[in-house]
Design a protein around this motif. Structure first.
Motif, PDB file in Angstrom:
ATOM      1  N   ARG A   1       1.141   4.668   6.220  1.00 44.68           N
ATOM      2  CA  ARG A   1      -0.123   5.024   6.230  1.00 44.68           C
ATOM      3  C   ARG A   1      -0.390   5.981   4.465  1.00 44.68           C
ATOM      4  O   ARG A   1      -1.953   5.788   4.701  1.00 44.68           O
ATOM      5  CB  ARG A   1       0.716   6.666   6.073  1.00 44.68           C
ATOM      6  CG  ARG A   1       1.252   7.243   7.708  1.00 44.68           C
ATOM      7  CD  ARG A   1       1.532   8.085   7.704  1.00 44.68           C
ATOM      8  NE  ARG A   1       3.261   8.198   6.904  1.00 44.68           N
ATOM      9  CZ  ARG A   1       4.649   7.698   7.810  1.00 44.68           C
ATOM     10  NH1 ARG A   1       4.818   6.709   9.113  1.00 44.68           N
ATOM     11  NH2 ARG A   1       5.048   7.925   7.020  1.00 44.68           N
TER      12      ARG A   1
ATOM     13  N   LYS B   1       5.207  11.479   0.487  1.00 45.87           N
ATOM     14  CA  LYS B   1       4.178  10.341   0.476  1.00 45.87           C
ATOM     15  C   LYS B   1       3.446  10.958  -0.965  1.00 45.87           C
ATOM     16  O   LYS B   1       3.339   9.708  -1.568  1.00 45.87           O
ATOM     17  CB  LYS B   1       2.673  10.669   1.174  1.00 45.87           C
ATOM     18  CG  LYS B   1       1.507  10.426   0.986  1.00 45.87           C
ATOM     19  CD  LYS B   1       0.651  10.488   3.055  1.00 45.87           C
ATOM     20  CE  LYS B   1       0.392  12.411   2.376  1.00 45.87           C
ATOM     21  NZ  LYS B   1      -0.345  12.393   3.904  1.00 45.87           N
TER      22      LYS B   1
ATOM     23  N   GLU C   1      -3.201   3.168   4.894  1.00 43.57           N
ATOM     24  CA  GLU C   1      -4.364   3.677   5.653  1.00 43.57           C
ATOM     25  C   GLU C   1      -5.477   3.816   5.189  1.00 43.57           C
ATOM     26  O   GLU C   1      -6.229   4.021   5.184  1.00 43.57           O
ATOM     27  CB  GLU C   1      -3.702   4.035   6.689  1.00 43.57           C
ATOM     28  CG  GLU C   1      -3.140   3.001   7.735  1.00 43.57           C
ATOM     29  CD  GLU C   1      -2.185   3.613   8.790  1.00 43.57           C
ATOM     30  OE1 GLU C   1      -2.005   4.687   8.957  1.00 43.57           O
ATOM     31  OE2 GLU C   1      -0.678   2.980   9.997  1.00 43.57           O
ATOM     32  N   LYS C   2      -4.945   4.842   3.957  1.00 47.98           N
ATOM     33  CA  LYS C   2      -5.349   6.096   3.931  1.00 47.98           C
ATOM     34  C   LYS C   2      -6.370   5.559   1.894  1.00 47.98           C
ATOM     35  O   LYS C   2      -7.046   5.466   1.821  1.00 47.98           O
ATOM     36  CB  LYS C   2      -5.060   6.915   2.814  1.00 47.98           C
ATOM     37  CG  LYS C   2      -4.671   8.300   4.292  1.00 47.98           C
ATOM     38  CD  LYS C   2      -3.655   9.330   4.182  1.00 47.98           C
ATOM     39  CE  LYS C   2      -3.208   9.791   4.515  1.00 47.98           C
ATOM     40  NZ  LYS C   2      -4.159  11.018   5.506  1.00 47.98           N
ATOM     41  N   LEU C   3      -6.308   4.750   1.258  1.00 49.88           N
ATOM     42  CA  LEU C   3      -6.285   3.968   0.014  1.00 49.88           C
ATOM     43  C   LEU C   3      -7.323   2.234   0.809  1.00 49.88           C
ATOM     44  O   LEU C   3      -7.701   2.288  -0.121  1.00 49.88           O
ATOM     45  CB  LEU C   3      -5.623   4.056  -0.591  1.00 49.88           C
ATOM     46  CG  LEU C   3      -4.450   5.322  -1.018  1.00 49.88           C
ATOM     47  CD1 LEU C   3      -3.103   5.257  -1.776  1.00 49.88           C
ATOM     48  CD2 LEU C   3      -5.425   6.069  -1.928  1.00 49.88           C
TER      49      LEU C   3
END
Length: 76
Positions: free
Chosen positions: A53, A11, A56-58
């Motif tokens: 993913r 990641k 979703e975080k950034l």
């Protein structure tokens, strides 16, 4: 690159690649080779999952991303 100690993989390597070359487009195949290595036998959809993913975080609105974009016919 692959196997770099001290950081969860892949990641962060994918994120680092996007940050270093923010306006460059990458085909899934290129991302697989650059992040996972040419000998990785996984599915190209692995890139999609990791990109999702990261979004979703950034992203403020992951469904309408502003930073990690998918470009039809190019990739990311």
């Amino acid at each position: 690159g692959p196997g770099r100690p001290g950081r969860p993989q892949p990641k962060y390597d994918l994120f680092e690649l996007f940050v270093k070359c923010p306006r460059r487009g990458y085909a899934r195949e290129n991302l697989m080779d650059l992040v996972w290595g040419e000998t990785y036998a996984g599915d190209y959809r692995t890139v999609d999952g990791h990109s999702r993913r990261l979004r979703e975080k950034l992203e403020a609105a992951p469904g309408a991303p502003q930073h990690i974009l998918t470009k039809w016919g190019i990739g990311y």
